[in-house]
Design a protein around this motif. Sequence first.
Motif, PDB file in Angstrom:
ATOM      1  N   ALA A  73       0.844  -1.197   0.000  1.00 53.95           N
ATOM      2  CA  ALA A  73       0.000   0.000   0.000  1.00 53.95           C
ATOM      3  C   ALA A  73       0.884   1.253   0.000  1.00 53.95           C
ATOM      4  O   ALA A  73       1.796   1.384   0.812  1.00 53.95           O
ATOM      5  CB  ALA A  73      -0.917   0.001   1.213  1.00 53.95           C
ATOM      6  N   THR A  74       0.618   2.150  -0.926  1.00 56.93           N
ATOM      7  CA  THR A  74       1.332   3.425  -0.996  1.00 56.93           C
ATOM      8  C   THR A  74       0.319   4.560  -1.047  1.00 56.93           C
ATOM      9  O   THR A  74      -0.880   4.338  -1.226  1.00 56.93           O
ATOM     10  CB  THR A  74       2.237   3.496  -2.234  1.00 56.93           C
ATOM     11  OG1 THR A  74       1.447   3.289  -3.412  1.00 56.93           O
ATOM     12  CG2 THR A  74       3.331   2.451  -2.169  1.00 56.93           C
ATOM     13  N   LYS A  75       0.808   5.775  -0.892  1.00 58.78           N
ATOM     14  CA  LYS A  75      -0.047   6.955  -1.007  1.00 58.78           C
ATOM     15  C   LYS A  75       0.419   7.789  -2.193  1.00 58.78           C
ATOM     16  O   LYS A  75       1.594   8.131  -2.289  1.00 58.78           O
ATOM     17  CB  LYS A  75      -0.014   7.782   0.274  1.00 58.78           C
ATOM     18  CG  LYS A  75      -0.679   7.088   1.443  1.00 58.78           C
ATOM     19  CD  LYS A  75      -0.929   8.029   2.599  1.00 58.78           C
ATOM     20  CE  LYS A  75      -1.742   7.353   3.692  1.00 58.78           C
ATOM     21  NZ  LYS A  75      -2.065   8.274   4.798  1.00 58.78           N
ATOM     22  N   THR A  76      -0.506   8.072  -3.070  1.00 64.71           N
ATOM     23  CA  THR A  76      -0.180   8.818  -4.279  1.00 64.71           C
ATOM     24  C   THR A  76       0.573  10.102  -3.949  1.00 64.71           C
ATOM     25  O   THR A  76       0.172  10.855  -3.053  1.00 64.71           O
ATOM     26  CB  THR A  76      -1.462   9.179  -5.050  1.00 64.71           C
ATOM     27  OG1 THR A  76      -2.186   7.982  -5.325  1.00 64.71           O
ATOM     28  CG2 THR A  76      -1.138   9.891  -6.355  1.00 64.71           C
TER      29      THR A  76
ATOM     30  N   GLY B  77       0.692   5.777  -7.402  1.00 68.61           N
ATOM     31  CA  GLY B  77      -0.678   5.359  -7.125  1.00 68.61           C
ATOM     32  C   GLY B  77      -0.815   4.837  -5.714  1.00 68.61           C
ATOM     33  O   GLY B  77       0.022   5.097  -4.847  1.00 68.61           O
ATOM     34  N   SER B  78      -1.867   4.054  -5.485  1.00 72.52           N
ATOM     35  CA  SER B  78      -2.179   3.599  -4.131  1.00 72.52           C
ATOM     36  C   SER B  78      -1.542   2.259  -3.781  1.00 72.52           C
ATOM     37  O   SER B  78      -1.690   1.787  -2.648  1.00 72.52           O
ATOM     38  CB  SER B  78      -3.694   3.498  -3.952  1.00 72.52           C
ATOM     39  OG  SER B  78      -4.237   2.578  -4.886  1.00 72.52           O
ATOM     40  N   SER B  79      -0.860   1.640  -4.735  1.00 70.85           N
ATOM     41  CA  SER B  79      -0.202   0.376  -4.432  1.00 70.85           C
ATOM     42  C   SER B  79       0.903   0.111  -5.444  1.00 70.85           C
ATOM     43  O   SER B  79       0.926   0.702  -6.526  1.00 70.85           O
ATOM     44  CB  SER B  79      -1.210  -0.788  -4.459  1.00 70.85           C
ATOM     45  OG  SER B  79      -1.688  -0.987  -5.767  1.00 70.85           O
TER      46      SER B  79
ATOM     47  N   ASP C 201      -2.283  16.140  -2.529  1.00 71.13           N
ATOM     48  CA  ASP C 201      -1.061  15.671  -1.881  1.00 71.13           C
ATOM     49  C   ASP C 201       0.178  16.246  -2.551  1.00 71.13           C
ATOM     50  O   ASP C 201       1.122  16.678  -1.886  1.00 71.13           O
ATOM     51  CB  ASP C 201      -1.002  14.141  -1.904  1.00 71.13           C
ATOM     52  CG  ASP C 201      -1.955  13.500  -0.909  1.00 71.13           C
ATOM     53  OD1 ASP C 201      -2.163  14.099   0.153  1.00 71.13           O
ATOM     54  OD2 ASP C 201      -2.494  12.428  -1.209  1.00 71.13           O
TER      55      ASP C 201
END
Length: 574
Positions: A80-83, A150-152, A424
């Motif tokens: 899981a990542t944050k854009t 992206g988110s992942s 962000d």
Amino acid sequence: MRKICILLILGCISFSLTYAADTVFDFESGSLEGWTVLNQGGGVSVSQEDKYAGSYSVKMVSDASGEDYWSVQLETPSIATKTSHLYKISFWAKAIGGGGVIRLSTESAYQLTDEGGNADRQYLPELNIGGNWAQYTYQDVYGSALRAGGSSMKLRIDAGKIPGKTYFIDNIEIIDLTPDLEEEEFVNTIPLAKEHSKFLGNIIANNVRPNFDTYWNQITPENAGKWGSVEYTRGNMNWSALDLAYNHAKAKGYKFRFHTFVWGSQEPSWISSLSQAEQKAEMEEFMTLVAQRYPAIDYIDVVNEPLHQPSNIRQAIGGDGTTGWDWIVWSFRKARQLFPNSKLHINDYGIINDPNAARRYVEIVKILQKENLIDGIGIQCHEFNLNWTSVATMRNVLGILAATGLPVYVTELDISGNPAGDEDSQYLMYREKFPVLWEHESVAGVTLWGYVSGATWKTGTGIVESNGTERKAMKWLRSYMASEASKVPNKFYETSNIGILQSPKFEIYPNPASDFLTVKGKTVEKIEVFDAFGKKISVNFKDEMVDIRSLSEGLYLLVVDNKEGIFTGKFLKK
């Protein structure tokens, strides 16, 4: 396995910065559950043969005949990542006998990018793996941080470059370097630059927004001062929007920047049909009318965008001449004549991102300095320049401008993020780049070019939604301005509306004042007070005291006269 989040409190900042949970793969489960072996090569397994820590590591053996990275390849579970957040990736590894090579890659393109979000970082640089356990890190890649697209994402360990090589890999960490804003608390910093050595301003268009004074303490009219806006039809002057901005600034005691006189864009269309003599006369008339109507202008953008949008009537006011910029010299001479108490500035874009343009800009400044015609340098800093400019380049350019000995003003700041409007990304850019501008000792003030989403010149540059909700960039900006980090020196700090007004002949205090001003010095023959509109106000002067109790709050001009000369200065009635 996931690490718990880390909470940081920075100085007197009013909110907590919470980092997302980092991802750690330590293989202590003794299995590769959730992982995918894409290419077996000479073998991929969890092993107890050798490890950096704990009981297990992953063992990868490249194919004896293979020379491709992917001939032995292991893929992580989804991470899981944050854009737009920035990440650091590290792992511990050793190669039996040394001389190994490993490369990390992502499952697909643009799961990782450069910091600006433009260049794909699917394939990270190869790393030379030695014969002893060591930590290997990806953070600054090809001169830029790694940003999540992206988110992942999924990472791949590509270990097939050296035939027959055996590797042990342990403790893979994916660390989020970007804090999120949480649990904000109210801090009484109204406006944001309260008790600072420099102002933080914004533009006013056709109305003063209800929350304007919550944030800003300097005003520039967005379009209202441009010649084509004031005199769209020859001889028909429209001052309404300019009056609004000027009046609000003077009523609040804010610095007011007039924008602008000589500029190749938004000149009235009818000017092109006139003779050069008529063009010059019309410009002189416009400048004279502004001087008469607005006697207490603090700063003036005399010439705007000389390197990019030079005036279409420049031949009428001097052309290139002997200096190469005689039309600019004429403009500043005329402004100095008509506005002796205002600070005269030049203004342009494409400077903060281009040291060569900055040097050319300085050439013009130095010509004006020979006649003491210029008091400050304006740099616009719009998103189409600033978004893509490195901090190192920004600092280089500021140093070039500061070497002139003049104050630098950021006159038209906006940041959109990438893609434009991405909250962000915009927040990260503000956090990275705004302090570079604000904290430079030669920067005497910063003006944003709009702040409400949907009402800014460039799409995506708003930092407050139209309903008043603050975006992350504004939350960060408000908290930064409340912190000690923002209380930085300004070597050109002006006390024109705070402190003691002084001249070789007079001393006048306190300033601001609520009841009386004290005037000390040689015999005073006459004292006059004018409001921000140039109207003379009747006051009583006796025993070195000027009675200002009847005055409304705002900025005033004081004129003190004796046999040796006249002194003028501004004071603020509170």
